[in-house]
Design a protein around this motif. Sequence first.
Motif, PDB file in Angstrom:
ATOM      1  N   GLY A 183      30.090   5.550 -17.879  1.00 49.96           N
ATOM      2  CA  GLY A 183      29.831   5.750 -19.361  1.00 49.96           C
ATOM      3  C   GLY A 183      28.487   5.907 -19.714  1.00 49.96           C
ATOM      4  N   PHE A 184      27.747   4.712 -18.870  1.00 46.72           N
ATOM      5  CA  PHE A 184      26.323   4.734 -19.100  1.00 46.72           C
ATOM      6  C   PHE A 184      25.712   6.188 -18.249  1.00 46.72           C
ATOM      7  CE2 PHE A 184      26.443  -0.046 -18.812  1.00 46.72           C
ATOM      8  CZ  PHE A 184      26.530  -0.020 -20.448  1.00 46.72           C
ATOM      9  N   LEU A 185      26.065   6.497 -17.260  1.00 45.70           N
ATOM     10  CA  LEU A 185      25.252   7.565 -16.403  1.00 45.70           C
ATOM     11  C   LEU A 185      25.903   8.917 -17.196  1.00 45.70           C
ATOM     12  CD1 LEU A 185      26.400   6.568 -12.836  1.00 45.70           C
ATOM     13  CD2 LEU A 185      24.010   6.632 -13.871  1.00 45.70           C
ATOM     14  N   GLN A 186      26.903   9.021 -17.552  1.00 49.53           N
ATOM     15  CA  GLN A 186      27.333  10.335 -18.375  1.00 49.53           C
ATOM     16  C   GLN A 186      26.536  10.340 -19.736  1.00 49.53           C
ATOM     17  OE1 GLN A 186      31.766   9.281 -18.153  1.00 49.53           O
ATOM     18  NE2 GLN A 186      31.973  11.544 -18.127  1.00 49.53           N
ATOM     19  N   ALA A 187      25.865   9.322 -20.270  1.00 47.00           N
ATOM     20  CA  ALA A 187      25.239   9.453 -21.353  1.00 47.00           C
ATOM     21  C   ALA A 187      23.628   9.858 -21.186  1.00 47.00           C
ATOM     22  CB  ALA A 187      25.269   8.076 -22.241  1.00 47.00           C
ATOM     23  N   GLY A 188      23.270   9.876 -19.677  1.00 47.02           N
ATOM     24  CA  GLY A 188      22.059  10.015 -19.403  1.00 47.02           C
ATOM     25  C   GLY A 188      21.104   8.858 -19.112  1.00 47.02           C
ATOM     26  N   GLU A 226      29.297   5.169  -4.099  1.00 47.78           N
ATOM     27  CA  GLU A 226      30.511   6.325  -3.770  1.00 47.78           C
ATOM     28  C   GLU A 226      31.419   6.461  -4.712  1.00 47.78           C
ATOM     29  OE1 GLU A 226      32.376   5.108  -0.258  1.00 47.78           O
ATOM     30  OE2 GLU A 226      30.477   5.337   1.119  1.00 47.78           O
ATOM     31  N   ASP A 227      31.748   5.696  -5.363  1.00 45.60           N
ATOM     32  CA  ASP A 227      32.738   5.805  -6.637  1.00 45.60           C
ATOM     33  C   ASP A 227      32.130   6.357  -7.990  1.00 45.60           C
ATOM     34  OD1 ASP A 227      34.536   4.681  -5.094  1.00 45.60           O
ATOM     35  OD2 ASP A 227      34.404   2.625  -5.921  1.00 45.60           O
ATOM     36  N   VAL A 228      30.704   6.257  -8.058  1.00 39.94           N
ATOM     37  CA  VAL A 228      29.967   6.860  -9.169  1.00 39.94           C
ATOM     38  C   VAL A 228      29.402   8.266  -8.940  1.00 39.94           C
ATOM     39  CG1 VAL A 228      29.614   4.722 -10.600  1.00 39.94           C
ATOM     40  CG2 VAL A 228      27.890   5.522  -9.029  1.00 39.94           C
ATOM     41  N   ALA A 229      29.464   8.527  -7.564  1.00 41.07           N
ATOM     42  CA  ALA A 229      28.535   9.830  -7.155  1.00 41.07           C
ATOM     43  C   ALA A 229      28.823  10.924  -8.057  1.00 41.07           C
ATOM     44  CB  ALA A 229      29.204  10.108  -5.728  1.00 41.07           C
ATOM     45  N   GLU A 230      30.156  11.228  -8.642  1.00 41.10           N
ATOM     46  CA  GLU A 230      30.215  12.447  -9.642  1.00 41.10           C
ATOM     47  C   GLU A 230      29.244  12.329 -10.600  1.00 41.10           C
ATOM     48  OE1 GLU A 230      33.705  14.231 -12.397  1.00 41.10           O
ATOM     49  OE2 GLU A 230      34.109  12.384 -11.122  1.00 41.10           O
ATOM     50  N   PHE A 231      28.630  11.154 -11.005  1.00 42.26           N
ATOM     51  CA  PHE A 231      27.684  11.143 -12.173  1.00 42.26           C
ATOM     52  C   PHE A 231      26.498  10.735 -11.978  1.00 42.26           C
ATOM     53  CE2 PHE A 231      32.132   9.783 -13.089  1.00 42.26           C
ATOM     54  CZ  PHE A 231      32.653  10.788 -13.997  1.00 42.26           C
ATOM     55  N   GLY A 232      26.157  10.230 -10.925  1.00 39.99           N
ATOM     56  CA  GLY A 232      24.800   9.700 -10.457  1.00 39.99           C
ATOM     57  C   GLY A 232      24.430   9.475  -8.846  1.00 39.99           C
ATOM     58  N   THR A 233      23.324   9.404  -8.707  1.00 37.89           N
ATOM     59  CA  THR A 233      22.939   9.342  -7.421  1.00 37.89           C
ATOM     60  C   THR A 233      21.939   8.186  -7.086  1.00 37.89           C
ATOM     61  OG1 THR A 233      21.923  10.431  -5.482  1.00 37.89           O
ATOM     62  CG2 THR A 233      20.816  10.664  -7.527  1.00 37.89           C
ATOM     63  N   VAL A 234      21.965   7.486  -6.006  1.00 37.09           N
ATOM     64  CA  VAL A 234      21.146   6.402  -5.856  1.00 37.09           C
ATOM     65  C   VAL A 234      19.700   6.567  -5.918  1.00 37.09           C
ATOM     66  CG1 VAL A 234      20.817   4.530  -4.100  1.00 37.09           C
ATOM     67  CG2 VAL A 234      22.946   5.228  -4.472  1.00 37.09           C
ATOM     68  N   HIS A 276      22.743  12.216 -13.009  1.00 34.64           N
ATOM     69  CA  HIS A 276      22.708  13.706 -12.781  1.00 34.64           C
ATOM     70  C   HIS A 276      22.045  14.502 -13.761  1.00 34.64           C
ATOM     71  CE1 HIS A 276      24.580  13.257  -8.806  1.00 34.64           C
ATOM     72  NE2 HIS A 276      25.883  13.185  -9.237  1.00 34.64           N
ATOM     73  N   LYS A 277      22.239  14.175 -14.888  1.00 36.83           N
ATOM     74  CA  LYS A 277      21.651  14.942 -16.208  1.00 36.83           C
ATOM     75  C   LYS A 277      20.981  13.825 -17.050  1.00 36.83           C
ATOM     76  CE  LYS A 277      25.887  17.893 -16.322  1.00 36.83           C
ATOM     77  NZ  LYS A 277      27.060  18.382 -16.960  1.00 36.83           N
ATOM     78  N   SER A 288      18.233  14.806 -22.390  1.00 41.66           N
ATOM     79  CA  SER A 288      17.908  15.837 -23.268  1.00 41.66           C
ATOM     80  C   SER A 288      19.177  16.975 -22.696  1.00 41.66           C
ATOM     81  CB  SER A 288      16.726  16.632 -22.415  1.00 41.66           C
ATOM     82  OG  SER A 288      16.459  18.198 -23.085  1.00 41.66           O
ATOM     83  N   GLU A 289      19.467  16.915 -21.320  1.00 41.33           N
ATOM     84  CA  GLU A 289      20.664  17.833 -20.712  1.00 41.33           C
ATOM     85  C   GLU A 289      21.894  17.277 -21.540  1.00 41.33           C
ATOM     86  OE1 GLU A 289      19.078  19.237 -16.547  1.00 41.33           O
ATOM     87  OE2 GLU A 289      19.840  16.928 -16.825  1.00 41.33           O
ATOM     88  N   VAL A 290      22.038  16.062 -21.570  1.00 42.35           N
ATOM     89  CA  VAL A 290      23.498  15.502 -22.425  1.00 42.35           C
ATOM     90  C   VAL A 290      23.505  16.037 -23.881  1.00 42.35           C
ATOM     91  CG1 VAL A 290      24.506  13.564 -22.891  1.00 42.35           C
ATOM     92  CG2 VAL A 290      23.745  13.755 -20.666  1.00 42.35           C
TER      93      VAL A 290
END
Length: 218
Positions: free
Chosen positions: A115-120, A149-157, A175-176, A179-181
């Motif tokens: 959720g944090f990663l999806q929010a940017g 690995e489990d959060v790779a869809e939403f972020g990168t190390v 990943h976003k 601003s993009e979000v």
Amino acid sequence: MRRQEEFRISDPRTNERIRVPEVRLVGPNGEQVGIVRIEAALRLAQEADLDLVEVAPSSKPPVVKIMDYGKFKYEAAQKAKETRRNQANTVLKEVRFRLKIEAHDYITKLKRAEGFLQAGDKVKAMILFRGREQSRPEQGVRLLRKFAEDVAEFGTVESNPTIDGRNMVMVVAPHKNKSEVKTEQNALRTANREAARSAARGDSESDSEETPSSAPAE
């Protein structure tokens, strides 16, 4: 409008500061005029009450464009300001694990991090070592790698697992950015409103088509 301005070294050359015999000219609406003498390009800019700006100095010949340079600089400054504001709004959220974490607790923390990663926002994943667990850092590395690995869809190390006192930390960047979000959320809201209006218009038209006509007089 052409006017005297204070120039910085990083600014592009404009108007009389462009000292080359020929240029490739682009008009104020993006139209390709072609290669012309610098005198002709300056005259066209003056007639349009605009500036002649060198946009590709390394080209042969240099590419120049007729534009309102003051407006161009203002818009560029606003974009830079927005970028800085978005960067400043990025928050480092924290998710803490124990080395021997239960499966359901891990899933809960994983969903929170997603959720944090999806929010940017960035996520700081931290393993809290207790007692003799500090002698087994390789287990902490394995857990954090699994998390990555489990959060790779939403972020990168962004930073690999490192020891911080009695803890081990790793940072994951989204990943976003903010601003993009925000842009995607605004676009989604607009699309939903348009869909709702279309559906309402469709229902209205359907109701009018189904309305029976008045019975003929006997």
